[in-house]
Scaffold this active site. Structure first.
Site, PDB file in Angstrom:
ATOM      1  N   CYS A 127      -0.686   4.226   1.901  1.00 42.10           N
ATOM      2  CA  CYS A 127      -0.533   4.170   3.359  1.00 42.10           C
ATOM      3  C   CYS A 127       0.906   4.474   3.771  1.00 42.10           C
ATOM      4  CB  CYS A 127      -0.873   2.788   3.891  1.00 42.10           C
ATOM      5  SG  CYS A 127      -2.389   2.081   3.277  1.00 42.10           S
ATOM      6  N   ASP A 128       1.865   3.868   3.092  1.00 43.02           N
ATOM      7  CA  ASP A 128       3.227   3.831   3.624  1.00 43.02           C
ATOM      8  C   ASP A 128       4.242   4.752   2.945  1.00 43.02           C
ATOM      9  OD1 ASP A 128       2.228   1.960   5.313  1.00 43.02           O
ATOM     10  OD2 ASP A 128       3.006   0.231   4.226  1.00 43.02           O
ATOM     11  N   CYS A 184       0.819  -1.214   0.000  1.00 41.42           N
ATOM     12  CA  CYS A 184       0.000   0.000   0.000  1.00 41.42           C
ATOM     13  C   CYS A 184       0.856   1.269   0.000  1.00 41.42           C
ATOM     14  CB  CYS A 184      -0.948   0.004   1.196  1.00 41.42           C
ATOM     15  SG  CYS A 184      -2.034   1.439   1.230  1.00 41.42           S
TER      16      CYS A 184
END
Ligand code: NDP
Length: 511
Positions: free
Chosen positions: A205-206, A202
Site C-alpha cells: 500500500c505505502d 503494508c
C-alpha cells in the site's frame, strides 16, 4: 485366577461394545433431523454426526425465523472465499461478509509463487479470481462486517456493522489475522505517535510514498523478506532489522535477498525508539544490538513492520474455545469448533502453517463440514422450500453518487472552493481497505446527495505535489476540508457506513 479375570473382562468388554453399537444403530436409524421435516430422496445421508444436539437444533425455530441464511461465511480471504465456493456449489444459499479488508492479507502481499498450478500471480488477482469463481456458483459477497454473534441459540444470531440481524443455520469463521505491532511485546516510543506517518504494516500500500528514501523493515520471516524486496523498487536503501541471530524466512526467500544489493540485514537488533519531527514524519530509528550491547541512530523515513500476526477471534471468544494466543481450537482434523454448526478456517485457527493454500484447503473442508452438518440435521429440498421465503436479502442499494477525482493541486483547489464541506479519500490500486473506504463513502454520498462533496485521490495517478501538500504517508486516508481548510484527517482508519454517515451529518449540523 488371572485367566478367569481376563476372560470376564473380555466378556464384559464385548457386551458393552455390542450395547454401544445397538444404541448407535437405533439413533442412526432415527436420525435427528429438524423435527417434522421430510428428507428428500437420496440427497440426505441417513445418519447424524456425533455433533447432534436435537434440543438445540429445533426446526420450528428455523421456520419461525426471519432473515435466514443456511451458510454464512465471515471473512473474504482465501479461506472464506474457498468455503463460499464449496458452499454455493453445494447449492447452499451462501453469504460472505467480506469485512473491512476485502480479500484479507493476501491483497497486501505482492506475487504469490506457491499457489499450486499458478506459477506467479498477484495476491489481489488470486483473490479476485477466487471471488468471481464463488460468485459464479451463487455466493453473494456483502460489503459489511459481522460485529457480533450469539451462538447460544440456533439458528445462530449474527449482527452486522450496518445494523442487519440475520439467522444462520451454519457459520464458517474465516476472519484471518491482523498484523502484530512492536508495542504488543515491548513498549516502543514513537510507534503509536507515528503510526500511518512513517510506521506501517503494508509495503504494497505505502511503498510509493518512500521514493528515494531510506527505510527499515522489522522482522525476519517471509513477510519481512517480501516487504523488503518490494520496497527496493522505490526506496534508496532497505535495512532489515532482525531481533535474533537468523532469519525465519523459507530458504527460497532468503536466497532471493542476494539478488537485491539495496537490502542490508542487521541481526540481533531491535528498535528502541522511533523518532520523528514536528510535521509528524519519521526521521530516524534508535536501534540496539543485543550482542554488541550498543545503540545507534539510523536516519530513515519509514518503518515497515512485518513481525507476525494475531488471530481475529475476539467477537467469537465468548462462544468458541481458543488457545491462549487467541487461535480458535478445532476439535479434530476437521474444521469443527466446540459449537456444533460453527466451523473455523484459515489463519484464525491455524498457528502452524499460515499459508494461503492451507487456508483455502481449510475453507473447503469447513464448507464440506457445514454441508454435512446441515444434511445430518435434516436440511433438504423440502426444508429449503419452507425457509427460502425467509432468506436474508442483502438488497444492495444502488449507489448513484459519482465520486470526483482529484489529480492535481489545481483540481483540489477548484473543488474545495465550490463546496464548503469536501471529503477526500486517498487510496491506491493495490490497497484492499482503500476499496472498502471508497464503497463506504460512495454509499454515504448517495444518501446525502449534494449536501457535501466527495472525491478521491489515487496514489497511482496523482501528482507528487498533492502528496507533499497533504503530507501523505499512508493509505487509506480520509481528509475532511471545511471552507477549503483541512479540518480533520483519519489515516489508516476505516469506518462503517453508519459511522461515516453520523460523522458527516454532525459536520453538516455544525456548519
Ligand atoms: P513469522 O511469524 O514467520 O515471522 C515473524 C518475524 O518477525 C520473525 O522473524 C520474528 O522473529 C519477528 N518478530 C516477531 N516479533 C517481533 C518483535 N516484537 N520485534 C522484532 N521482530 C519480531 O511471520 P510472517 O508474517 O513473516 O509469516 C507468517 C506466515 O505466513 C508464515 O508461515 C510464512 O511462511 C507465511 N508467508 C508466506 C509467504 C509466501 O509463501 N510467499 C509470504 C508471507 C508470509 P523471531 O524469528 O525471532 O521470532
Amino acid at each position: 485366577m488371572k485367566t478367569v479375570i481376563q476372560i470376564a473382562k473380555l466378556v464384559l468388554g464385548s457386551a458393552l461394545f455390542l450395547l454401544g453399537a445397538f444404541f448407535i444403530l437405533v439413533h442412526v436409524g432415527r436420525g435427528c433431523s429438524f423435527g417434522g421435516i421430510e428428507k428428500s430422496k437420496g440427497s440426505v445421508p441417513s445418519q447424524p454426526t456425533a455433533l447432534s444436539q436435537p434440543q438445540l437444533f429445533d426446526s420450528k425455530k428455523a421456520l419461525q425465523s426471519k432473515n435466514i441464511v443456511p451458510l454464512v461465511v465471515i471473512g473474504s480471504g482465501p479461506a472464506g472465499l474457498s468455503a463460499a465456493l464449496y458452499g454455493a456449489r453445494s447449492s447452499l444459499y451462501t453469504l460472505v461478509f467480506e469485512g473491512r479488508t476485502p480479500g484479507g492479507q493476501l491483497t497486501e502481499t505482492t506475487y504469490v509463487e506457491n499457489w499450486p498450478g499458478t506459477p506467479k500471480l498477484l495476491g489481489a488477482e488470486l483473490i479476485n479470481i477466487t471471488r468471481k469463481q464463488a460468485e459464479r456458483f451463487g455466493a453473494i459477497v456483502i460489503a459489511d462486517s459481522i460485529a457480533n454473534v450469539d451462538f447460544s441459540q440456533w439458528p445462530f444470531l449474527l449482527k452486522t456493522e450496518e445494523g442487519h440481524e440475520l439467522h444462520a443455520l451454519s457459520v464458517v469463521i474465516a476472519t484471518g489475522a491482523k498484523p502484530r505491532l512492536l508495542n504488543d511485546t515491548r513498549k516502543t516510543p514513537g510507534e503509536k505517535e507515528y503510526w500511518a506517518h512513517g510506521v506501517t504494516t503494508c509495503a504494497v500500500c505505502d511503498a510509493p510514498f518512500y521514493k528515494g528514501k531510506k527505510v527499515v523493515v522489522v522482522g525476519g520471516g517471509d513477510s519481512a523478506v517480501e516487504e523488503a524486496t518490494y520496497l527496493t523498487a522505490y526506496a534508496e536503501s532497505v535495512i532489515m532489522l532482525v531481533r535474533g541471530p537468523a532469519l525465519r524466512a523459507a530458504p527460497a526467500m532468503q536466497a532471493r535477498l542476494k539478488e537485491f544489493p539495496k537490502i542490508k540485514v542487521l541481526y540481533n537488533t531491535y528498535i528502541e525508539e522511533i523518532v520523528g519531527d514536528k510535521t509528524l514524519s519519521v526521521t530516524a530509528v534508535k536501534i540496539h544490538n543485543v550482542q554488541e550491547k550498543k545503540s545507534q541512530v539510523l536516519p530513515v523515513a519509514g518503518v515497515f513492520l512485518a513481525i507476525g500476526h494475531h488471530p481475529n477471534s475476539d467477537i467469537f471468544k465468548k462462544w468458541v474455545t481458543t488457545d491462549k494466543e487467541g487461535y480458535i481450537t478445532l476439535t479434530s482434523r476437521n474444521q469443527h469448533t466446540n459449537v456444533p454448526g460453527v466451523f473455523a478456517a484459515g489463519d484464525v485457527s491455524d498457528k502452524v502453517y499460515k499459508q494461503a493454500g492451507v487456508a483455502s484447503g481449510d475453507g473447503i473442508k469447513a464448507a464440506l463440514d457445514a454441508y454435512e452438518f446441515l444434511q445430518a440435521h435434516g436440511y433438504n429440498e423440502s426444508f429449503v422450500k419452507q425457509i427460502e421465503k425467509n432468506y436474508f436479502d442483502p438488497h444492495p442499494e444502488a449507489d448513484t453518487y459519482k465520486l470526483r477525482k482529484i489529480l492535481s493541486v489545481k483540481d483540489f483547489e477548484k473543488l474545495a472552493q465550490e463546496h464548503p464541506l469536501l471529503i477526500v479519500e486517498v487510496g491506491a490500486e493495490h490497497c484492499a481497505s482503500c476499496k472498502t473506504l471508497v464503497k463506504t463513502m460512495q454509499s454515504v454520498a448517495s444518501q446525502l446527495g449534494e449536501k457535501a462533496s466527495f472525491a478521491t485521490i489515487s496514489l497511482d495517478d496523482s501528482s507528487q505535489e498533492l502528496i507533499k501538500r497533504f503530507n501523505l504517508k499512508s493509505v487509506p486516508s480520509l481528509l475532511i476540508f471545511k471552507k477549503e481548510k483541512l479540518s480533520s484527517r483519519y489515516d489508516q482508519q476505516l469506518f462503517s457506513k453508519r459511522e461515516l454517515y453520523t460523522m458527516i451529518n454532525q459536520l453538516l449540523a455544525d456548519a
